[in-house]
Design a protein around this motif. Structure first.
Motif, PDB file in Angstrom:
ATOM      1  N   CYS A  16     -19.636 -46.454  29.352  1.00 53.68           N
ATOM      2  CA  CYS A  16     -20.486 -46.896  30.112  1.00 53.68           C
ATOM      3  C   CYS A  16     -21.914 -46.879  29.284  1.00 53.68           C
ATOM      4  N   GLU A  17     -22.653 -48.025  29.649  1.00 59.82           N
ATOM      5  CA  GLU A  17     -24.004 -48.305  28.792  1.00 59.82           C
ATOM      6  C   GLU A  17     -25.095 -47.740  29.444  1.00 59.82           C
ATOM      7  N   HIS A  18     -25.112 -47.358  30.741  1.00 56.29           N
ATOM      8  CA  HIS A  18     -26.074 -46.766  31.271  1.00 56.29           C
ATOM      9  C   HIS A  18     -25.775 -45.447  32.114  1.00 56.29           C
ATOM     10  N   ILE A  19     -25.158 -45.257  33.092  1.00 58.27           N
ATOM     11  CA  ILE A  19     -24.865 -44.269  33.893  1.00 58.27           C
ATOM     12  C   ILE A  19     -23.230 -44.220  34.190  1.00 58.27           C
ATOM     13  N   LEU A  53     -22.585 -47.453  36.470  1.00 56.64           N
ATOM     14  CA  LEU A  53     -23.588 -47.747  37.085  1.00 56.64           C
ATOM     15  C   LEU A  53     -24.698 -48.382  36.179  1.00 56.64           C
ATOM     16  N   CYS A  54     -25.529 -49.294  36.634  1.00 57.90           N
ATOM     17  CA  CYS A  54     -26.764 -49.502  35.688  1.00 57.90           C
ATOM     18  C   CYS A  54     -28.095 -49.065  36.536  1.00 57.90           C
ATOM     19  N   LEU A  55     -28.965 -49.012  35.527  1.00 54.71           N
ATOM     20  CA  LEU A  55     -30.522 -48.484  35.905  1.00 54.71           C
ATOM     21  C   LEU A  55     -30.924 -49.538  36.936  1.00 54.71           C
ATOM     22  N   PRO A  56     -32.125 -48.976  37.371  1.00 57.01           N
ATOM     23  CA  PRO A  56     -32.662 -50.267  38.204  1.00 57.01           C
ATOM     24  C   PRO A  56     -33.248 -51.385  37.763  1.00 57.01           C
ATOM     25  N   GLY A  57     -33.001 -52.639  38.034  1.00 57.06           N
ATOM     26  CA  GLY A  57     -33.563 -53.550  37.122  1.00 57.06           C
ATOM     27  C   GLY A  57     -32.597 -54.443  36.509  1.00 57.06           C
ATOM     28  N   TYR A  58     -31.100 -53.854  36.605  1.00 56.28           N
ATOM     29  CA  TYR A  58     -30.063 -54.134  35.446  1.00 56.28           C
ATOM     30  C   TYR A  58     -28.811 -54.762  36.737  1.00 56.28           C
ATOM     31  N   THR A  59     -28.032 -55.404  36.022  1.00 57.55           N
ATOM     32  CA  THR A  59     -26.846 -55.714  36.873  1.00 57.55           C
ATOM     33  C   THR A  59     -25.537 -55.298  36.006  1.00 57.55           C
ATOM     34  N   LEU A  60     -24.557 -54.940  36.559  1.00 56.56           N
ATOM     35  CA  LEU A  60     -23.150 -54.585  35.589  1.00 56.56           C
ATOM     36  C   LEU A  60     -22.661 -55.922  35.502  1.00 56.56           C
ATOM     37  N   ASN A  61     -22.261 -55.703  34.195  1.00 61.03           N
ATOM     38  CA  ASN A  61     -21.358 -56.917  33.778  1.00 61.03           C
ATOM     39  C   ASN A  61     -20.102 -57.116  34.168  1.00 61.03           C
ATOM     40  N   ASP A  62     -19.473 -58.085  33.826  1.00 63.26           N
ATOM     41  CA  ASP A  62     -17.857 -58.072  34.209  1.00 63.26           C
ATOM     42  C   ASP A  62     -17.070 -57.128  33.813  1.00 63.26           C
ATOM     43  N   ASP A  63     -17.648 -56.702  32.528  1.00 60.19           N
ATOM     44  CA  ASP A  63     -16.540 -55.658  31.810  1.00 60.19           C
ATOM     45  C   ASP A  63     -16.517 -54.272  32.501  1.00 60.19           C
ATOM     46  N   GLY A  64     -17.376 -54.152  33.456  1.00 59.12           N
ATOM     47  CA  GLY A  64     -17.543 -52.867  34.252  1.00 59.12           C
ATOM     48  C   GLY A  64     -18.230 -51.764  33.587  1.00 59.12           C
ATOM     49  N   THR A  66     -26.870 -55.801  31.999  1.00 57.96           N
ATOM     50  CA  THR A  66     -27.739 -57.003  31.684  1.00 57.96           C
ATOM     51  C   THR A  66     -28.915 -56.971  32.457  1.00 57.96           C
ATOM     52  N   ALA A  67     -30.221 -57.089  31.864  1.00 55.30           N
ATOM     53  CA  ALA A  67     -31.591 -57.146  32.647  1.00 55.30           C
ATOM     54  C   ALA A  67     -31.605 -58.341  33.595  1.00 55.30           C
ATOM     55  N   ILE A  68     -32.134 -58.142  34.782  1.00 57.39           N
ATOM     56  CA  ILE A  68     -32.268 -59.028  35.722  1.00 57.39           C
ATOM     57  C   ILE A  68     -33.255 -59.677  35.511  1.00 57.39           C
TER      58      ILE A  68
END
Length: 621
Positions: A226-229, A240-251, A255-257
């Motif tokens: 997991c890159e973030h959480i 999961l991702c930090l606020p302002g980011y969205t989870l990529n298709d690889d789960g 990526t920053a919004i």
């Protein structure tokens, strides 16, 4: 300092409760803790009874059974202490579990005092060394098991060990002192200090912390990616991702919004993106309005935020300067120079005003000289000149005659209107070499000059008149030595005084002096060569060349010299001059008109007298 990490992904406080892990039926489950260099420090003082020591021996073996033992995994060493310290086996001694168990079973208790501080110092300086099998960049862990109060100081040496990166766990049994345990252990104490009532209860550590040591938390125990959480769930996990980011298709990655890139903003000019948000800015030359979205032009000219002397030309956020008509923008691109002061100021020039960048000067008609005020024109009486006298100080002059030469110079000075803005005088003496006695800009009154002349010391030696002329042309009439600019039309006059033939060539610099606009006078005494004097003198030669056989007669030359410097004021008599003898036609015209006016006045008087006589004769009849 070595990095401090925990076994199995947790703080190494868990080592204090390492004990028999209850394996599943038919299998042995190992705790994959990663590489660790672990040293047991066991108390074998006389207070530890034989059956208690056996319990402690079994405690260590049970912990080893839960670890991944190997040269590239977990290395273990054992040190026992009482009044002395003894290494039972080092970190590099055994590479497998069986050899370690055999070594532990062969330990014979020392059964003496309790020198815990001495034991910690040994572990720090000896057990955890490269020679004993310690590995760089691998966590160092020490587990101290004791049943009593230390007989030496432990706080200082334990602090030093912790500063070197050793993580210390203190396990106390029965009579152990809690204060000493806390002095030895690494913080936090709730994770590194343990106290039980007897050796029989030491196995409770395994029961109490088994799940914490080797429990399966996939976020902690696995390479979840997991890159973030990482969020655990029974038997699984998800990212999961930090606020302002969205989870990529690889789960796993995020990526920053970018709301700016997606056009989800209302900025007028510039959108600055941050994950899940944005802020507005403006292009150069514009400022953000209070709504934080729209922009307004920055007019530096209107706001007075410029340095233009005359005209400010605005552009968004910048400006350029310009000047009014008749002015020129200077190199600083801010200030202006008046290029035509003659037409914009009250210059006061009597004859003609000549503009220069930022200034002006006055000129006079040919035959007249600019006066001291720099504006009016006149004749010689109040005219300004730059006069340099070259006096011969050779051996043939003799000291007594040199004094007469100095008096001659002062007699010439007395005939001039000397001041800083009027006539300036410089003096050069020459013999075999040339010496400037004082330049044109040194003295500003006749008295100062005359006093300086009388202090001049006689040089003697040869007669290098050519060298003196060269010095005069190249130095004496330079602006650095006080000569006024040629644009001022101040006459430059050079006067050479000599008593003999020059020992060098005078032709070149006699010619260059005249070409430079210097009016040359030549005064000779005694053995002076007439041909040389005539070559030095300006045209007409008769006006600029003087000679006498005797030094005592040079005062007469000074008087005659005045006649030629200021010819119009020589005698105060009416004299119609020969045009060929005048320096210019204007001078001739002025002299002629003056003479005609005086003749007219005399004729008018004679006419009046004749009329009076005629009237008297008529009355007698």
């Amino acid at each position: 300092m070595r990095p401090v990490i925990g076994l199995c992904g947790f703080s190494l406080l868990s080592l204090a409760v390492l004990t028999t892990a209850r394996p599943k039926a038919g299998t042995e489950q190992k705790c994959k803790s990663g590489p660790v260099d672990l040293v047991f420090l066991i108390d074998s003082s006389r207070s530890v009874r034989p059956h208690e020591f056996e319990t402690m021996r079994k405690f260590m073996i049970d912990i080893l059974n839960t670890l991944d033992i190997g040269p590239d995994a977990t290395r273990v060493g054992v040190v026992q202490y009482s009044s002395q310290v003894r290494s039972e086996f080092s970190l590099k001694a055994h590479g497998n579990l069986d050899a370690m168990v055999k070594g532990i079973n062969q330990i014979i208790p020392l059964a003496q005092g309790t020198m815990t501080g001495l034991a910690i110092k040994y572990v720090m300086n000896a057990a955890f060394t490269e020679e004993e099998g310690d590995r760089p960049k691998v966590p160092n862990v020490a587990v101290i098991v004791t049943d009593g109060r230390p007989q030496d100081r432990v706080a200082e040496v334990a602090a030093e060990a912790r500063e070197k990166g050793i993580e210390i766990y203190a396990v106390g049994v029965a009579r152990a002192d809690m204060t000493s345990l806390r002095a030895m252990a690494s913080p936090p104490f709730e994770d590194h200090v343990f106290l039980v009532e007897s050796f029989d209860l030491i196995h409770q550590f395994g029961l109490q912390f088994q799940d914490k040591l080797c429990g399966v938390d996939l976020c902690l125990e696995s390479d979840h990616g997991c890159e973030h959480i990482c969020e655990s769930s029974p038997g699984s996990y998800h990212c999961l991702c930090l606020p302002g980011y969205t989870l990529n298709d690889d789960g796993k990655t995020c990526t920053a919004i970018d709301l700016c890139a997606e056009g989800k903003h209302d900025c007028e000019q510039v959108c600055i993106s941050s994950p899940g948000s944005f802020s507005c800015d403006c292009n150069k030359g514009y400022k953000l309005n209070d709504d934080k979205k729209t922009c307004s032009t920055i007019d530096l000219c209107a706001e007075g935020k410029h340095e233009c002397e005359q005209i400010c030309i605005s552009a968004p956020g910048v400006y350029t300067c310009d000047c009014n008509k008749g002015f020129k923008l200077n190199e600083d691109k801010k200030t202006c120079t008046n290029m035509d002061l003659c037409n914009t100021v009250e210059h006061g020039c009597e004859h003609q005003c000549v503009s220069t960048p930022g200034s002006y000067y006055c000129i006079c008609p040919e035959g007249q000289l600019l006066q001291e005020d720099g504006k009016s024109c006149g004749t010689c009486k109040s005219a300004n000149i730059d006069l340099v006298l070259l006096i011969d100080g050779s051996k043939s002059v003799r000291p007594q005659n040199f004094e007469l030469v100095k008096k001659f110079v002062n007699q010439v000075v007395d005939s001039l209107d000397v001041s800083a803005h009027g006539t300036r005088v410089g003096l050069v003496q020459y013999s075999s070499r040339v010496r400037t006695e004082f330049p044109l800009n040194m003295y500003h009154t006749a008295d100062e000059i005359k006093a300086a002349v009388m202090k001049v010391e006689y040089m003697e030696k040869g007669t290098m008149t050519g060298l003196a002329l060269k010095h005069m042309v190249e130095n004496s009439f330079s602006e650095a030595e006080g000569a006024r600019p040629l644009s001022r039309n101040i006459p430059r006059i050079g006067l050479v005084f000599t008593d003999g033939r020059s020992q060098d060539d005078i032709t070149e610099f006699a010619k260059k002096a005249k070409e430079a606009g210097i009016t040359m006078y030549a005064v000779g005494v005694g053995k002076a060569v007439e041909d040389e004097l005539r070559e030095i003198a300006s045209e007409p030669v008769e006006k600029h060349f003087y000679y006498t056989t005797d030094f005592s007669a040079i005062s007469t030359i000074a008087e005659n010299l005045k006649l030629n410097v200021c010819p119009e004021e020589s005698q105060g008599e009416i004299e119609v001059k020969d045009p060929c003898a005048c320096e210019s036609l204007v001078e001739f015209q002025q002299a002629t008109m003056s003479s005609l006016e005086q003749l007219t006045q005399k004729l008018a008087g004679m006419t009046a007298r004749l009329e009076q006589l005629e009237n008297q004769l008529l009355s007698r009849k």
